[in-house]
Design an enzyme around this catalytic site. Sequence first.
Site, PDB file in Angstrom:
ATOM      1  CG  HIS A 154      -2.020  -1.078   1.031  1.00  0.00           C
ATOM      2  ND1 HIS A 154      -3.302  -0.825   0.625  1.00  0.00           N
ATOM      3  CD2 HIS A 154      -1.927  -2.421   1.150  1.00  0.00           C
ATOM      4  CE1 HIS A 154      -3.967  -1.973   0.530  1.00  0.00           C
ATOM      5  NE2 HIS A 154      -3.157  -2.953   0.849  1.00  0.00           N
TER       6      HIS A 154
ATOM      7  CG  ASP B 177      -9.410  -6.941   2.587  1.00  0.00           C
ATOM      8  OD1 ASP B 177      -9.147  -7.700   1.639  1.00  0.00           O
ATOM      9  OD2 ASP B 177      -8.795  -6.960   3.678  1.00  0.00           O
TER      10      ASP B 177
ATOM     11  CG  HIS C 275      -6.559  -9.716   4.510  1.00  0.00           C
ATOM     12  ND1 HIS C 275      -6.604  -8.479   3.925  1.00  0.00           N
ATOM     13  CD2 HIS C 275      -5.260 -10.094   4.471  1.00  0.00           C
ATOM     14  CE1 HIS C 275      -5.389  -8.130   3.529  1.00  0.00           C
ATOM     15  NE2 HIS C 275      -4.553  -9.087   3.846  1.00  0.00           N
TER      16      HIS C 275
ATOM     17  CG  HIS D 252      -7.976  -4.320  -1.093  1.00  0.00           C
ATOM     18  ND1 HIS D 252      -7.745  -3.819   0.156  1.00  0.00           N
ATOM     19  CD2 HIS D 252      -7.782  -3.285  -1.930  1.00  0.00           C
ATOM     20  CE1 HIS D 252      -7.446  -2.536   0.073  1.00  0.00           C
ATOM     21  NE2 HIS D 252      -7.463  -2.189  -1.190  1.00  0.00           N
TER      22      HIS D 252
END
Lengths: 551, 551
Positions: B76, B193, B366, B388
């Site tokens: 990122h 995400d 995640h 993502h």
Amino acid sequence: MKKENLRIIPLGGLGEVGKNMLAVEYGEDILIIDAGAMFPENDMWGVDLVIPDFGYLMDKKERVRGIVLTHGHEDHIGALPYILRQIPAPVYGTRLTIGLAGVKLKEDGMDGIVPLRVVGLREPFQVGPFEVECFRMNHSVPDGVGLSIHTPRGVLVHSGDFKFDHTPIDGEGADMARLAQLGGEGVVLLMADSTNAEVPGFTPSEKTVERAFEQVFSAAQGRIIVATFASLISRVQQLVNCAQRHGRKVAFAGRSMVDNVRMAQELGYLTIPEGMIVELGAIRNLKAEHVVIVATGSQGEPTSALARMAAGTHKQVQIVPGDTVILSSHAIPGNEEMVSRTINKLFQRGAEVVYEKVAQVHVSGHASQEEQKLLLSLTKPRYFLPIHGELRHLHQHAKIARELGMPAENVFVVENGYVIEIDDAGARVKERVPGGWVFVDGSGVGDIGPAVLRDREALGRDGFVVAVAVMEKKEWKLVRPVELVTRGMVYLPDAGEFLEKAAAAASESLTTGNPVRDEVEVRERVRRALGRTIHDEIGRRPMIDVVVVGA
Amino acid sequence: MKKENLRIIPLGGLGEVGKNMLAVEYGEDILIIDAGAMFPENDMWGVDLVIPDFGYLMDKKERVRGIVLTHGHEDHIGALPYILRQIPAPVYGTRLTIGLAGVKLKEDGMDGIVPLRVVGLREPFQVGPFEVECFRMNHSVPDGVGLSIHTPRGVLVHSGDFKFDHTPIDGEGADMARLAQLGGEGVVLLMADSTNAEVPGFTPSEKTVERAFEQVFSAAQGRIIVATFASLISRVQQLVNCAQRHGRKVAFAGRSMVDNVRMAQELGYLTIPEGMIVELGAIRNLKAEHVVIVATGSQGEPTSALARMAAGTHKQVQIVPGDTVILSSHAIPGNEEMVSRTINKLFQRGAEVVYEKVAQVHVSGHASQEEQKLLLSLTKPRYFLPIHGELRHLHQHAKIARELGMPAENVFVVENGYVIEIDDAGARVKERVPGGWVFVDGSGVGDIGPAVLRDREALGRDGFVVAVAVMEKKEWKLVRPVELVTRGMVYLPDAGEFLEKAAAAASESLTTGNPVRDEVEVRERVRRALGRTIHDEIGRRPMIDVVVVGA
């Protein structure tokens, strides 16, 4: 008669111990178990196939009494052509296994080079001083077996690739009775499959896959395309069963799939009702909801049927929205990227994609921890040699054996090539013999080693530059500017100016400073000038070679 | 005033959509979210780094009002140096994120090139026409945030990399209240995400890792060596906590680990009691049971601290029996082989090795499916753009949204570069702009493409042969036998005879048959003769180049 020592030697296996080959030696007699090949890993640049290094056997060829195969997968039979060319010993195995081995030898033009002997379950046969017996074990191919080997030093048990499946597709569970019987009579050494020693519990039955297939078949509106290993005959049987229940016909795609299906049908290991098979070219005449295609390519291999469908380059099958694609497989370590890309491409073409992560469309063919414990408990061996796994798996398997109460000193975690020797005093680890692997590249066997791989790696990273310097060789004067040939370093259409600069630096290294004295110095100066210029300009380090031509 | 259209464009990400960069465009103003880099995949031969293709922005540079970072991980922030060199826009982020970005820019000698602005949680700031607000989300690095972006077309919510962790290490749970509030006020588009969209249930809390560490620390007799990502600051904190409880000192190994620990300490994100840190060189003075080493190398990267320890080439740490090594990580796709080899080598040196497969020494950063549902339920967006993740993950995430009742036409599964446009009539997918990736190789950015990679692949498989033909150029007569330069094709010390044969075939192609007419023909004949001879003799297909030198 004085007893000889018994020697057990795991030979070959790319990181996996005794996976591809294992030798049992008693006095002047040698028995080989399996003769498999492996696919190269990602950094084995340009290697086509990896086979066991059987150099240890080369001066003992005439002492090899036979090769016994535990089952017909590539990693257990794939090196047969290479080994039999050197060591033409008779090959033993169950019917399907010998069938698969026969197909392989035929492909290599080696029919009839050695006797291929079909042996029955629980029917002992003699190989030199060894009485060998095959007993049923479950695996992801039918006719997989474990072995008991009666030797003058006691009974050895070899698990083969195994799991305990109470509801196998072919209806035949592993022969636990025989294992228990052997255990009761006394097993001196157990060699057992460690592949899943990191996995707790029991491996699910092959049957559970059929439930997942059922769900997909019930939901699918259009064609169903399933990729799996050509050797997973039971998996193919389940797909045929599903297709029949849902009124679909089956077409096969991919050469090895077509060949294996034909052979398995002929031998009776695959039952497909009359009229259910259609040619791949004929599916266009069927409605989408009447079609199942069973294809190779579950590992994303670029030339496989599925990969070509995903890439849009398959001649007969284009993926269209409405298609459902099942990947009935687990990505082999190193293939994850290729498999993932294939899945993405299939989604991109509009297919619904079903794979191991989102549905149980695949189960392992190998025993998990509880099954490994069961095998140890049934056979009650005095010594234990975990095989079929990388060192990490062997260590976990050994830990399981110790948890079951085996003394640590009776459990041998070794790498390929170590000799386990059994004599009057018991078993222990002895010397190490060559037991690694050999690369096959094109028609070359064993001529490629680390030096060539290092060069290939360097070439694969930054390409090469060859400089040609035309010199008058008496005074060592450069006759014309140095010329460069390069590939893989820069994008040539855009690199003209940079290459001129590099060539000029190479020429200059020969025309300025002290006079050049010999060819060695020419090479050295050009190499250094090129290396420096290229690194300064683009930060790369290609392989540099210099050719000096006398004018 | 007439409203402009709002455009959302995922840009770059190696297979993952909007992972590394995403643009939000309203009229003349552009906001960038994240500027990350990716490691190359296995078949990106020789590529050092992959960054987003921001070509779309190049003629709009002066319209970019700012770059907002969601957290400080490489994927990122890693492309910041490349992007800021071209587009020097101010960078916004929370304190640790800006700290990590600052370290990166300093490494590249780019301090002070743009303002780095630290923003607080729930403290809206203006970037052009966008009112941006950061709110706490949990991830495997502290200070990770999601974003709300108030635009004239409504509120966008961007999840960042997230999970919902009720017991995070730094004690701060995700800001569900703010998410619910935004949901109540109305969210036009959620971007979230998708990494773990294939994983059912909830991702375990980071806290669960500490329990696994505790078990290992309690059992270990000798040194404990832990490999993890240098950016997993919370993980490092947990290790420090464990070490303290067990009376061990901590040493750090690997440059990025040492740098990140120092920075995180300075900013107060890592609390290490006075005197607990020892220099790596000083651990020899401590008893083994008083030592923890926290090292880089959890992906098996060959030059990392752990890989060097495993290979026996680390200067300060030799692995010995009694050592316990923890790999607190998950192998990134493509790295599985390297990680597995590292584990095997550690076992080989006698260490006890603990890794994800055998103990919960790692959890994902995640959200799993239930957390993804929770986010959708809290924010109740009108439109949903899964980001993502690879296409496969986006499809699964989209399926989840549809299961929650979102109309299929309001869920956009797109690849990088597709424009999502919002106007009076709602949102829809529009044209595609360039939005792929660019390779960094050495100091070259974007000069390497598929053509060079194909050459490198060919070179990496079979090497090359360059033939040098010295010709009299009037009559096109060969002046002396053709010379060959080759690397990566055969093992040279053993290949003399074969190479002589190939060179002779090349010479013969120029001296027999019809007379040669021009240079093109020289090249063609030599290439064909060499190709044929090499393939017939060894079954390989090296890259062949021909240099014609005039005598």
